[in-house]
Enzyme design. Structure first.
Site, PDB file in Angstrom:
ATOM      1  N   GLY A 132      85.981  45.472   9.256  1.00  0.00           N
ATOM      2  CA  GLY A 132      84.799  44.871   8.659  1.00  0.00           C
ATOM      3  C   GLY A 132      83.684  45.899   8.536  1.00  0.00           C
ATOM      4  O   GLY A 132      83.569  46.786   9.386  1.00  0.00           O
ATOM      5  N   CYS A 142      82.862  48.495  16.825  1.00  0.00           N
ATOM      6  CA  CYS A 142      82.042  48.551  15.611  1.00  0.00           C
ATOM      7  C   CYS A 142      82.096  49.976  15.064  1.00  0.00           C
ATOM      8  O   CYS A 142      82.012  50.937  15.843  1.00  0.00           O
ATOM      9  CB  CYS A 142      80.599  48.169  15.957  1.00  0.00           C
ATOM     10  SG  CYS A 142      79.456  48.236  14.568  1.00  0.00           S
ATOM     11  N   LEU A 143      82.202  50.087  13.758  1.00  0.00           N
ATOM     12  CA  LEU A 143      82.225  51.426  13.143  1.00  0.00           C
ATOM     13  C   LEU A 143      80.910  52.168  13.393  1.00  0.00           C
ATOM     14  O   LEU A 143      80.881  53.392  13.329  1.00  0.00           O
ATOM     15  CB  LEU A 143      82.509  51.321  11.640  1.00  0.00           C
ATOM     16  CG  LEU A 143      83.951  50.926  11.269  1.00  0.00           C
ATOM     17  CD1 LEU A 143      84.056  50.627   9.778  1.00  0.00           C
ATOM     18  CD2 LEU A 143      84.926  52.034  11.670  1.00  0.00           C
ATOM     19  N   HIS A 176      80.196  38.857  13.490  1.00  0.00           N
ATOM     20  CA  HIS A 176      79.770  40.237  13.802  1.00  0.00           C
ATOM     21  C   HIS A 176      79.097  40.877  12.579  1.00  0.00           C
ATOM     22  O   HIS A 176      78.043  41.515  12.706  1.00  0.00           O
ATOM     23  CB  HIS A 176      81.010  41.025  14.239  1.00  0.00           C
ATOM     24  CG  HIS A 176      80.794  42.489  14.470  1.00  0.00           C
ATOM     25  ND1 HIS A 176      80.929  43.084  15.715  1.00  0.00           N
ATOM     26  CD2 HIS A 176      80.467  43.514  13.614  1.00  0.00           C
ATOM     27  CE1 HIS A 176      80.682  44.381  15.607  1.00  0.00           C
ATOM     28  NE2 HIS A 176      80.416  44.671  14.343  1.00  0.00           N
ATOM     29  N   GLU A 177      79.699  40.708  11.404  1.00  0.00           N
ATOM     30  CA  GLU A 177      79.167  41.346  10.189  1.00  0.00           C
ATOM     31  C   GLU A 177      77.873  40.682   9.718  1.00  0.00           C
ATOM     32  O   GLU A 177      76.963  41.364   9.238  1.00  0.00           O
ATOM     33  CB  GLU A 177      80.219  41.343   9.073  1.00  0.00           C
ATOM     34  CG  GLU A 177      81.534  42.067   9.409  1.00  0.00           C
ATOM     35  CD  GLU A 177      81.358  43.485   9.931  1.00  0.00           C
ATOM     36  OE1 GLU A 177      80.351  44.131   9.601  1.00  0.00           O
ATOM     37  OE2 GLU A 177      82.231  43.938  10.707  1.00  0.00           O
TER      38      GLU A 177
HETATM   39  C1  QAP Z   1      83.938  44.304  13.784  1.00  0.00           C
HETATM   40  O1  QAP Z   1      84.798  46.481  13.738  1.00  0.00           O
HETATM   41  C2  QAP Z   1      84.869  43.576  14.715  1.00  0.00           C
HETATM   42  O2  QAP Z   1      85.146  52.383  17.819  1.00  0.00           O
HETATM   43  C3  QAP Z   1      84.628  45.352  12.934  1.00  0.00           C
HETATM   44  O3  QAP Z   1      86.589  54.479  16.955  1.00  0.00           O
HETATM   45  C4  QAP Z   1      85.463  44.234  15.785  1.00  0.00           C
HETATM   46  O4  QAP Z   1      86.102  47.493  12.224  1.00  0.00           O
HETATM   47  C5  QAP Z   1      85.126  42.263  14.527  1.00  0.00           C
HETATM   48  C6  QAP Z   1      86.457  50.976  14.725  1.00  0.00           C
HETATM   49  C7  QAP Z   1      86.315  43.545  16.630  1.00  0.00           C
HETATM   50  C8  QAP Z   1      85.977  41.585  15.376  1.00  0.00           C
HETATM   51  C9  QAP Z   1      86.579  42.217  16.421  1.00  0.00           C
HETATM   52  C10 QAP Z   1      85.772  51.102  15.914  1.00  0.00           C
HETATM   53  C11 QAP Z   1      87.208  52.054  14.290  1.00  0.00           C
HETATM   54  C12 QAP Z   1      86.402  49.758  13.911  1.00  0.00           C
HETATM   55  C13 QAP Z   1      85.826  52.271  16.647  1.00  0.00           C
HETATM   56  C14 QAP Z   1      85.563  47.528  13.307  1.00  0.00           C
HETATM   57  C15 QAP Z   1      86.572  53.353  16.196  1.00  0.00           C
HETATM   58  C16 QAP Z   1      87.273  53.234  15.002  1.00  0.00           C
HETATM   59  C17 QAP Z   1      85.652  48.684  14.199  1.00  0.00           C
HETATM   60 CO    CO Z   2      79.881  46.446  13.301  1.00  0.00          CO
END
Ligand code: QAP
Ligand code: CO
Length: 178
Positions: free
Chosen positions: A46, A91-92, A133-134
């Site tokens: 996301g 989270c990105l 979250h988004e």
């Molecule tokens: C939000 O998060 C989310 O630390 C989206 O090194 C997360 O796409 C919603 C990511 C969990 C529901 C459950 C994070 C990639 C991506 C990092 C993401 C990383 C590489 C996170």
């Molecule tokens: Co995020």
């Protein structure tokens, strides 16, 4: 396609609020596909426009294994929510850190697609958590805001340190004496 720069916590630009979108044109479509490509390249599920320094209410999500089921949410709004769950989130914009956050397991929400058509949808589990979250990003909120200040400050410090040694072309990282 253009890869966009993802802001990292504790950048204050992540506190910007997204404003409602009322123009559905090719420009919006380009932003959405650039965001999707940026999210896929970073292995995310996301990404919200505020994370790429665009203060508008646009989200891209793809929770599929095959990475070919994109969801574009414009002006999303949660109508109903129920059943609290704890979910380990990342989270990105907070790379390398994961923490448990309380969310709703079931949501009913409305959104517009890239042409402006209105939709209503139910979501549960991962998709539900991802939408919540988004949408938080569009309100300038991050998952680390739900954890203790001590943990949050430690994360901020570690990210800042990593970025100062990785991305700032410091003298000692220059391979030759230029
Ligand atoms: C939000 O998060 C989310 O630390 C989206 O090194 C997360 O796409 C919603 C990511 C969990 C529901 C459950 C994070 C990639 C991506 C990092 C993401 C990383 C590489 C996170
Ligand atoms: Co995020």
């Amino acid at each position: 396609m253009t890869l966009l720069n993802i802001l990292h916590y504790p950048d204050n630009k992540l506190r910007q609020k997204g404003h409602n979108i009322d123009t559905f044109d090719e420009k919006l479509e380009k932003i959405a596909t650039d965001m999707l490509e940026t999210m896929y390249q970073s292995k995310g599920i996301g990404l919200a426009a505020v994370q790429v320094n665009l203060p508008i209410r646009l989200i891209v999500i793809d929770i599929s294994e095959s990475r070919n089921e994109p969801l574009f949410l414009v002006n999303p709004l949660i109508i109903d929510k129920q059943d609290l769950i704890t979910f380990e989130e990342g989270c990105l914009s907070v790379p390398g850190f994961y923490e448990k956050v309380e969310r709703y397991n079931l949501i009913n929400f409305t959104y517009q697609d890239l042409t402006g058509s209105k939709h209503t949808m139910n979501a549960d589990g991962l998709l539900s958590v991802c939408v919540q979250h988004e949408i938080d990003h569009l309100d300038g909120k991050l998952f680390v805001d739900y954890i203790s200040q001590l943990k949050r400050d430690r994360i901020a410090k570690k990210i800042k340190k990593a970025e100062s040694s990785n991305t700032v072309p410091s003298r000692k990282n220059v391979p030759y004496n230029i």
